[in-house]
Design a protein around this motif. Structure first.
Motif, PDB file in Angstrom:
ATOM      1  N   THR A   6      30.672  20.915  37.801  1.00  4.18           N
ATOM      2  CA  THR A   6      32.038  20.567  38.206  1.00  4.18           C
ATOM      3  C   THR A   6      33.025  21.042  37.143  1.00  4.18           C
ATOM      4  OG1 THR A   6      31.049  18.541  39.010  1.00  4.18           O
ATOM      5  CG2 THR A   6      33.426  18.692  39.115  1.00  4.18           C
ATOM      6  N   GLU A   7      32.562  21.051  35.918  1.00  2.00           N
ATOM      7  CA  GLU A   7      33.454  21.402  34.825  1.00  2.00           C
ATOM      8  C   GLU A   7      33.672  22.908  34.693  1.00  2.00           C
ATOM      9  OE1 GLU A   7      35.250  19.593  32.444  1.00  2.00           O
ATOM     10  OE2 GLU A   7      34.943  18.011  33.900  1.00  2.00           O
ATOM     11  N   LEU A   9      34.967  26.478  35.587  1.00  2.00           N
ATOM     12  CA  LEU A   9      36.036  27.037  36.392  1.00  2.00           C
ATOM     13  C   LEU A   9      35.406  27.898  37.479  1.00  2.00           C
ATOM     14  CD1 LEU A   9      38.568  28.066  33.652  1.00  2.00           C
ATOM     15  CD2 LEU A   9      38.679  26.131  35.203  1.00  2.00           C
ATOM     16  N   ALA A  10      36.166  28.122  38.529  1.00  2.00           N
ATOM     17  CA  ALA A  10      35.645  28.888  39.662  1.00  2.00           C
ATOM     18  C   ALA A  10      35.087  30.247  39.220  1.00  2.00           C
ATOM     19  CB  ALA A  10      36.747  29.055  40.703  1.00  2.00           C
ATOM     20  N   GLU A  11      35.840  30.953  38.347  1.00  2.00           N
ATOM     21  CA  GLU A  11      35.400  32.283  37.928  1.00  2.00           C
ATOM     22  C   GLU A  11      34.096  32.220  37.142  1.00  2.00           C
ATOM     23  OE1 GLU A  11      38.391  31.113  37.460  1.00  2.00           O
ATOM     24  OE2 GLU A  11      39.965  32.610  37.778  1.00  2.00           O
ATOM     25  N   ARG A  13      31.729  29.946  37.359  1.00  2.00           N
ATOM     26  CA  ARG A  13      30.614  29.656  38.259  1.00  2.00           C
ATOM     27  C   ARG A  13      30.206  30.921  39.012  1.00  2.00           C
ATOM     28  NH1 ARG A  13      32.320  24.680  40.436  1.00  2.00           N
ATOM     29  NH2 ARG A  13      33.749  26.050  41.505  1.00  2.00           N
ATOM     30  N   LEU A  14      31.221  31.691  39.414  1.00  2.00           N
ATOM     31  CA  LEU A  14      30.942  32.949  40.097  1.00  2.00           C
ATOM     32  C   LEU A  14      30.064  33.850  39.233  1.00  2.00           C
ATOM     33  CD1 LEU A  14      34.162  34.362  41.782  1.00  2.00           C
ATOM     34  CD2 LEU A  14      31.914  34.137  42.777  1.00  2.00           C
ATOM     35  N   GLN A  15      30.410  33.932  37.954  1.00  2.00           N
ATOM     36  CA  GLN A  15      29.662  34.819  37.061  1.00  2.00           C
ATOM     37  C   GLN A  15      28.232  34.353  36.866  1.00  2.00           C
ATOM     38  OE1 GLN A  15      32.831  35.196  33.892  1.00  2.00           O
ATOM     39  NE2 GLN A  15      32.020  37.278  33.872  1.00  2.00           N
ATOM     40  N   ASP A  41      33.017  23.889  46.787  1.00  2.00           N
ATOM     41  CA  ASP A  41      32.750  24.923  45.789  1.00  2.00           C
ATOM     42  C   ASP A  41      31.721  25.922  46.303  1.00  2.00           C
ATOM     43  OD1 ASP A  41      34.561  24.018  43.932  1.00  2.00           O
ATOM     44  OD2 ASP A  41      33.146  22.609  43.048  1.00  2.00           O
ATOM     45  N   HIS A  44      33.626  28.201  48.478  1.00  2.00           N
ATOM     46  CA  HIS A  44      34.425  29.126  47.672  1.00  2.00           C
ATOM     47  C   HIS A  44      33.559  30.261  47.131  1.00  2.00           C
ATOM     48  CE1 HIS A  44      36.588  30.365  43.927  1.00  2.00           C
ATOM     49  NE2 HIS A  44      37.606  30.351  44.766  1.00  2.00           N
ATOM     50  N   SER A  48      33.889  34.255  47.934  1.00  4.32           N
ATOM     51  CA  SER A  48      34.138  35.190  46.832  1.00  4.32           C
ATOM     52  C   SER A  48      32.988  36.163  46.643  1.00  4.32           C
ATOM     53  CB  SER A  48      34.364  34.408  45.531  1.00  4.32           C
ATOM     54  OG  SER A  48      35.248  33.347  45.732  1.00  4.32           O
TER      55      SER A  48
END
Lengths: 452, 452
Positions: A6-7, A9-11, A13-15, A41, A44, A48
């Motif tokens: 949860t902590e 950031l979206a970017e 997590r993507l990586q 998430d 998302h 992405s």
């Protein structure tokens, strides 16, 4: 305390997912996706990801989570994923959907599939869904849920309260109970915080609020969004013309409308759509964008035709060809600004005919002021560059004329287009630059033809 | 049932007020403004009115309503009105403000005035305000309110419930109680609907949720908005790094951020700002817009300079001057589309370096495909128009080159600008059209210089 991802950031997590995918560490991704990561998430992440990754990720998600993830996906990506599901999987996934989400999905499905989903539901659910389906997607009726909790005006707060406690579960968003009479007619709202803090011997009718925002089912979703924003609402009842309570709309659904509303006009101005998949296949994207390029090409040809009228003058004074893009470009920039301001103000409900007139006057004044200021600068540069005062005067006059035209066109086009039923955001930009190009080239080259 | 003017659409209400103003029917307007019209609607009316009407309307509003109306006004209009209030009026108006709204206002006021407002408050309020003032406006800390209702984990739901009922008033938006230990450290949330429907003998710790969204005070407001949207939150606690509960953020404040976020990048692309007064004075508007025109003028001169390199060729083949705007315009349109898509995806947190690369490849492919398709069309038209096959070939090649360049620039510029700390939305559009103009004119005229 809270799940570690949860902590992120979206970017970030993507990586993490990207790396795991390229290392083939599927077990790690599976744990991440199913181990407490929020469905929003996960959605998302899917949106992405390029399409081939998307398939891999979707297959790693446990089927119990499918439904929740689907609710958070945008239209285009969701259609792609639903298209790959079996009917059984789909029925399972939508079992826990709220009315409005299910209706959204049903409207996107092919008729045959949505019929099957409806048939698989019990009678009461189907009736509720069909009631909402009867309203257009972009109205209050299409946005509403039927998860209202109602109470009668003539019971005590203590009774209302015990009635509330008897529900095995309550909706996630619950700020008000809705007060209705025996004929299911809406009377008022009983805010939960008033129910909680008032003397439990009082009657509901003594503490309920009757001066409250009520939405008719045919009110547009844009207007719903405006009212939620203006009144800081968390939920609002939807009530028919004969005052029957139909359902309620909650802020989580309105947030999506607000966002789309804010983006819609601005994206449309560039021929783009807010609901589109970032990783849509090249061919599909090329087709969509190609249409827009084609339309703009037509306007470019119109501008060229205007230039073509003055070939003889251009041959004589080649400096005209060097300077002419400046006149057109200044008009396009200034006009697009006026246009954007007016389209946005229209979306916010800030324009009446009388206001419109004073806005036209204001924008033309702004255009003239800036026109006079910058035309002096351009005239001076043109004079110094080509050593020709007439050329400087001609370009100066043309810029003033074109900026005033741009302001006039930018402020009046949206209203005119709306009156003939065309979306100002979609057609406005193209029409505007056609006008500023034509007026810009015609004034500049026309004056030159007279002068030289 | 509900006040009659609630049912009026915003535009209709505007027109009623306009007519009354022009008839001098001030008593009618006074009744309308003070007779149950929502403060948000009064604020909308003020924002949609030219400045002279605004002064008249503001003076008609009873002073008890001033504070509520001020809360709903946009920054620029509010500053104008606050500037006309006496210190006493201002202190009265802000007395009932929530922490975050007051902090917003204080940050806009001149230092001297905001000091006076702070001095007039009691110690506890001032301490709370100063805590929030210490965070930047666009972070979770700056968005939060301190109106949390906390409960200990080791009490029964019955105790928690009776504690709740003892509050004389509760916040308007109350979906969760926040569970903290003796040291005020955040432990979890107790959703109101769980409190209401669970067995009252259970302990708070038995039913509270610990896997919940927690915001650090330094998280950007953009990230706050994303999380609220992704998780459909109504409120979320703000917790310091050492786990102390600082406050909470509610959806009504986040809606404003979501809206600004959606509009910001798209308006910036056109040199516009989302917070601006529609009826700002002509001179102020002209100055703001003039700067933008000046910047664009510079880029137009760069394009002209490129054309100037080929004066000799233009003199020889005047058809080039007629056709050259087409090449530049196609590049500008296509590049701006790529740019907008990428800036928006960045704002939504959908781009990582690896994703970025695959997006560049996709966008260039789209550019090449559309380039090849439309260049054939343009080449044919050019050939038929001027009867010159070489000219057709030259414009066709230039369009393919310029659309590929536009796609490359549109997808990579935002990342490059962000890395050097420049807002991609602000500078991206101007830089992009400079590139497409220069490449377009240079390729087209350069090839022509070689060929003719």
């Amino acid at each position: 305390m809270n799940a570690p991802n949860t902590e992120l950031l979206a970017e970030e997590r993507l990586q993490v997912v990207e790396q795991a995918l390229s290392n083939g560490a599927l077990a790690k991704i599976r744990r991440m996706l199913n181990g407490g990561m929020a469905p929003a998430d996960v959605a998302h992440l899917l949106e992405s990801s390029p399409q081939k990754d998307r398939v891999v990720l979707w297959n790693l998600i446990e089927s119990e989570l499918d439904g929740e993830v689907l609710q958070y996906l945008g239209e285009e990506v969701r259609a792609e994923i639903v298209g790959r599901m079996t009917q059984g999987e789909l029925l399972n996934a939508v079992a826990a959907f709220e009315t409005d989400d299910l209706v959204d999905l049903l409207q996107e499905l092919p008729e045959r599939v949505s019929e099957q989903v409806l048939q698989a539901m019990d009678f009461q659910d189907r009736e509720r869904i069909e009631a909402v389906l009867s309203y257009s997607e972009d109205t209050a009726g299409g946005l509403m849920n039927t998860d209202t909790i109602t109470v009668r005006p003539d019971v005590t707060l203590d009774v209302a309260f015990r009635f509330l406690r008897r529900h095995p579960t309550l909706p996630d968003i619950l700020d008000n109970l809705l007060v209705v009479n025996r004929r299911d007619e809406f009377i008022g709202i009983l805010p939960l915080n008033i129910l909680l803090t008032s003397d439990s011997g009082l009657l509901v009718r003594d503490v309920m609020r009757t001066e409250t925002e009520v939405l008719r089912p045919d009110v547009s979703s844009d207007e719903v969004a405006r009212r939620f924003q203006r009144m800081d609402l968390v939920s609002a009842p939807v009530v028919s013309d004969n005052n029957k309570l139909l359902g309620r709309i909650t802020i989580d659904d309105v947030v999506d409308v607000i966002k789309e509303q804010a983006e819609h006009a601005l994206l449309q101005l560039q021929g783009l759509d807010e609901d589109v998949d970032l990783f849509a296949p090249v061919l599909r994207t090329a087709r969509r964008r190609g249409v827009w390029l084609g339309i703009n090409l037509l306007t470019a040809f119109i501008a060229s035709a205007v230039i073509g009228l003055f070939e003889a003058t251009l041959q004589q004074v080649v400096a005209l060809a060097v300077l002419m893009p400046i006149v057109a470009s200044m008009g396009g920039i200034a006009g697009t600004q006026s246009l954007t301001i007016v389209i946005r103000a229209m979306a916010l409900g800030q324009i009446t005919p009388a206001r419109g007139r004073s806005l036209v006057i204001k924008e033309i004044s702004v255009g003239l002021l800036n026109g006079i200021f910058w035309s002096c600068a351009v005239a001076l540069v043109a004079y110094l560059w080509f050593g020709d005062a007439t050329l400087g005067a001609i370009i100066g006059i043309s810029i003033v004329v074109n900026l005033a035209t741009a302001a006039l066109a930018g402020t009046t086009l949206p209203g005119l287009l709306k009156r003939i039923g065309v979306d100002p955001a979609l057609a406005g930009g193209v029409l505007l630059t056609t006008i500023t190009d034509v007026v810009g080239f015609f004034t500049f080259l026309g004056l030159a033809a007279l002068a030289f």
